[in-house]
Structure formats: structure tokens, C-alpha cells
Motif scaffolding. Structure first.
Motif, PDB file in Angstrom:
ATOM      1  N   SER A  75      42.448  41.650  43.585  1.00 37.53           N
ATOM      2  CA  SER A  75      41.419  42.583  42.716  1.00 37.53           C
ATOM      3  C   SER A  75      40.076  42.536  43.197  1.00 37.53           C
ATOM      4  CB  SER A  75      41.565  42.021  41.401  1.00 37.53           C
ATOM      5  OG  SER A  75      41.064  40.904  41.073  1.00 37.53           O
TER       6      SER A  75
ATOM      7  N   ALA B  69      44.551  52.497  37.281  1.00 34.96           N
ATOM      8  CA  ALA B  69      44.641  51.160  37.643  1.00 34.96           C
ATOM      9  C   ALA B  69      45.643  51.221  38.916  1.00 34.96           C
ATOM     10  CB  ALA B  69      44.644  50.062  36.791  1.00 34.96           C
TER      11      ALA B  69
ATOM     12  N   GLU C  50      45.437  45.422  39.632  1.00 41.00           N
ATOM     13  CA  GLU C  50      44.146  45.588  38.812  1.00 41.00           C
ATOM     14  C   GLU C  50      44.864  45.585  37.325  1.00 41.00           C
ATOM     15  OE1 GLU C  50      41.287  48.487  41.416  1.00 41.00           O
ATOM     16  OE2 GLU C  50      42.663  49.601  39.962  1.00 41.00           O
TER      17      GLU C  50
ATOM     18  N   ARG D  76      43.343  49.120  49.554  1.00 45.00           N
ATOM     19  CA  ARG D  76      41.931  49.510  49.140  1.00 45.00           C
ATOM     20  C   ARG D  76      41.150  50.334  50.232  1.00 45.00           C
ATOM     21  NH1 ARG D  76      44.471  47.725  45.927  1.00 45.00           N
ATOM     22  NH2 ARG D  76      44.689  49.876  45.656  1.00 45.00           N
TER      23      ARG D  76
ATOM     24  N   GLN E 164      35.818  50.200  36.887  1.00 41.81           N
ATOM     25  CA  GLN E 164      36.980  50.657  38.267  1.00 41.81           C
ATOM     26  C   GLN E 164      38.116  51.148  37.710  1.00 41.81           C
ATOM     27  OE1 GLN E 164      36.473  47.035  40.388  1.00 41.81           O
ATOM     28  NE2 GLN E 164      38.602  46.748  40.202  1.00 41.81           N
TER      29      GLN E 164
ATOM     30  N   LEU F  52      35.601  45.303  36.033  1.00 41.94           N
ATOM     31  CA  LEU F  52      37.061  45.503  36.036  1.00 41.94           C
ATOM     32  C   LEU F  52      37.484  47.028  35.263  1.00 41.94           C
ATOM     33  CD1 LEU F  52      38.784  42.201  35.689  1.00 41.94           C
ATOM     34  CD2 LEU F  52      39.120  43.817  37.532  1.00 41.94           C
TER      35      LEU F  52
ATOM     36  N   GLN G  91      45.451  41.909  36.639  1.00 41.61           N
ATOM     37  CA  GLN G  91      44.257  41.142  36.731  1.00 41.61           C
ATOM     38  C   GLN G  91      43.394  41.510  35.116  1.00 41.61           C
ATOM     39  OE1 GLN G  91      42.898  38.953  38.232  1.00 41.61           O
ATOM     40  NE2 GLN G  91      40.723  38.794  38.388  1.00 41.61           N
TER      41      GLN G  91
END
Length: 345
Positions: free
Chosen positions: A257, A113, A117, A292, A25, A22, A120
């Protein structure tokens, strides 16, 4: 149906996202890996675009100054609150391009982000731990800022407020003005304080212009047959082939996510049996997957209904209208990229 036992399927993938992943990214997506303010070409007919570049550059300077703080006696520095920038505009006017350019312009620790994200991250690490994780960053960039439920409204409002107090600057993009977040989706008046707190953090910069993804382009491509989609998918070892309903059901088994990890290593997504959806939960998951796919630049090839009919008129008239229209815009761009993909040569 898939024409080859070697064809991959997204429904067979069950991705896990570790806390370390997490954090790793929290960078701009591959589509925006090489952008800068210099590569953003403002439309001469839209002066707000050139003005937005200047606003972003000024924000970057202020973010660095705020992080450095103000000098005090004995060499100590006083922490200054961070600044906020909110890029508001329609689809395809370059908001994410400018947000990623701001990320690259600013030195030091920083994060990029999606809104999902960020929520999350807070749920995985915990609210206090998430603040500590980001408190020394120069800035946090949030792409496609959305508030889909009251819980997220409260969480993100308090998280960003705490970070700004600690000297972190925040830049965000959205198709909705800060004071209108949540409008039409839940009882916004019950959460007016949180919404007003968010609005107070940001300087709003409006970017006007048509969607660059569809300037002078034809309408949505005609869908292929199921057999043709399957045959084209079988010609690539890095493509996936899925039935639309099965894929929608699979998306429901994981948090959005994880969608980034779900499509990792995939170069094209082939889908059969596309049809309009009438369940809002299904629709919102498709929006997240589309985002995405678009971020990763993965073409989409489909059979069934045209992709611009995916969301019903009733859905497009509701509180998530802008999300759905953004998804359609991006799906059409990805489907045009896939028009000749896997054709028999």
C-alpha cells in the motif's frame, strides 16, 4: 554507475502512509482521471464491450436508487441493500476504464481502491471502524479483485457483505470469476462459504476482446546496457535509477500500500540488471509495483533480461498466472513509452 550524484533512487525512499492519506487516495488513478462511458470505444467485433457499458450505466442508476432507499410513513426511508457488479475479462479490454467511469457517473460519497488498498484500509482502521467509514457511501469500486490468502478471503467477504447490507453498492474488476477466487492458491474448499458469499453479491458481466495495449505492436523492446540506462536516467531530475535486486529487496521492507507513495513525483523509472525471478513473494511485490506505475503512467526503462521473461514458465503455470500476465502486459506498455526517454539529442 549512475553517472551523476544527483540521480534519485527508489531504494533511498522510505514512505509513510497516514490514515488520512489512505482515505484521500481512494480515487481513480491519474491514468483514468478523465475517463467516462463516452470515451470508452467498444470494439465492434466484440459485442460484449458495448453491452458492458450498458450494464455499468444501469448499475450506477441502481446504486443511487438503493442509497436513497424506499420511502416509508412519516418521511422515513427504508434502507435497501446495495447491488454488485463484477466486470470479468482478459487483459486490456477496458475493465478499469469502465470502473472509473462508473465512479465518476455516481454522485455523492464513494471510494475507488485497489484490492490491496482496501485490505490495508481495514487493517489500519479496524474491521468495525472501516465499515462505519464506508457505510454511508453510495458505492465502493475495487480494481483487480484478488484473494491471495484465506485471511483476505474472510476479511473482504465479511466487509463487503456488511456494506451491501447498509446500502452500499460494490463494483469490481478481475480476471477471475467470483466463484473461482483463490483457486490454485490455497485450499479454496475450506473457504467455500466466504467465496460463495462474495459470488452472490455480484452480477457478473463478461468483457471479451484482445489486449488493446498490444494490438498491432512489436514484441518487447530490446534491453539497453547498464551504462546507457544510467546515462539516460541522469538526464532527468525527476527520474529514478535502481539496481533490480536492490529494488526488490527494498520493496520487501514495506507494505504494498506504500508503493504509490514510493513513486510519488517520479516521472520515469530506470532499472539495471533485470533478470527472471523465482521467488513468488518477490514476484508478487513486482506485480504490485507494476500496477502502481501503470496507474500513474510512469514509463520504465531497463537493462538485463527482456521484461516479458521476468516471470518463469513455472510461475506462469501456477495459481497467480493471471496476475503475472497482467503485469507483463502493463510492463511492456510502459517500456514502449520509455523507448526514447532520455536519449542523447
Amino acid at each position: 554507475m549512475d553517472g551523476s550524484s544527483g540521480v534519485q533512487h527508489l531504494v533511498d525512499r522510505r514512505p509513510e502512509v497516514t490514515p488520512e492519506r489512505l482515505i484521500a487516495q481512494l480515487v481513480p488513478p491519474p491514468t483514468f482521471a478523465d475517463v467516462s462511458f463516452d470515451t470508452y470505444i467498444p470494439d465492434p467485433a466484440q459485442p460484449s464491450q458495448a453491452a458492458a457499458v450498458q450494464s455499468c450505466a444501469r448499475f450506477c442508476e441502481q446504486a443511487v436508487e438503493r442509497r436513497q432507499g424506499r420511502k416509508r410513513l412519516f418521511g422515513r426511508r427504508e434502507v435497501l441493500p446495495g447491488v454488485g457488479l463484477y466486470l470479468d475479462g482478459g487483459f486490456g479490454v477496458g475493465k478499469t476504464h469502465l470502473l472509473a467511469s462508473s465512479y465518476y457517473r455516481v454522485p455523492g460519497p464513494k471510494a475507488f481502491a485497489t484490492f490491496g488498498e482496501l485490505t490495508q484500509l481495514a487493517s489500519v482502521f479496524g474491521f468495525v471502524e472501516c465499515i462505519e467509514l464506508l457505510a454511508d457511501y453510495v458505492m465502493v469500486c475495487i480494481d483487480e479483485f484478488e484473494l491471495d490468502d484465506p485471511g483476505n478471503t474472510t476479511l473482504i467477504s465479511r466487509l463487503l457483505s456488511a456494506l451491501v447490507e447498509r446500502g452500499v453498492s460494490v463494483a469490481a474488476t478481475s480476471n477471475t470469476l467470483p466463484e473461482q477466487l483463490g483457486e490454485g492458491r490455497f485450499a479454496a474448499q475450506d473457504f467455500l462459504r466466504e467465496i460463495n458469499t462474495l459470488a452472490a453479491i455480484f452480477e457478473t458481466v463478461r468483457i471479451d476482446g484482445p489486449d488493446y495495449r498490444h494490438r498491432d505492436l512489436p514484441p518487447a523492446p530490446e534491453p539497453l546496457s547498464d551504462d546507457e540506462v544510467a546515462a539516460r536516467a541522469a538526464r532527468s531530475s525527476t527520474a529514478t535509477l535502481d539496481d533490480f535486486d536492490a529494488l526488490c529487496a527494498h520493496l520487501a521492507t514495506m507494505h504494498p500500500s506504500r508503493y504509490l507513495t514510493l513513486i510519488e513525483g517520479v516521472t520515469a523509472v530506470f532499472i539495471t540488471g533485470v533478470h527472471p525471478v523465482d521467488d513468488q513473494n518477490v514476484a508478487l511485490r513486482l506485480v504490485s509495483l507494476t500496477d502502481r506505475l501503470y496507474d500513474a503512467g510512469i514509463p520504465v526503462v531497463a537493462s538485463g533480461a527482456k521484461l516479458d521473461t521476468l516471470f518463469s514458465e513455472e510461475m506462469l503455470a501456477g495459481g497467480f498466472r493471471k496476475k503475472y500476465l497482467r503485469a507483463v502486459s502493463r510492463l511492456l506498455a510502459l517500456s514502449r513509452e520509455g523507448t526514447t526517454l532520455g536519449e542523447q539529442t
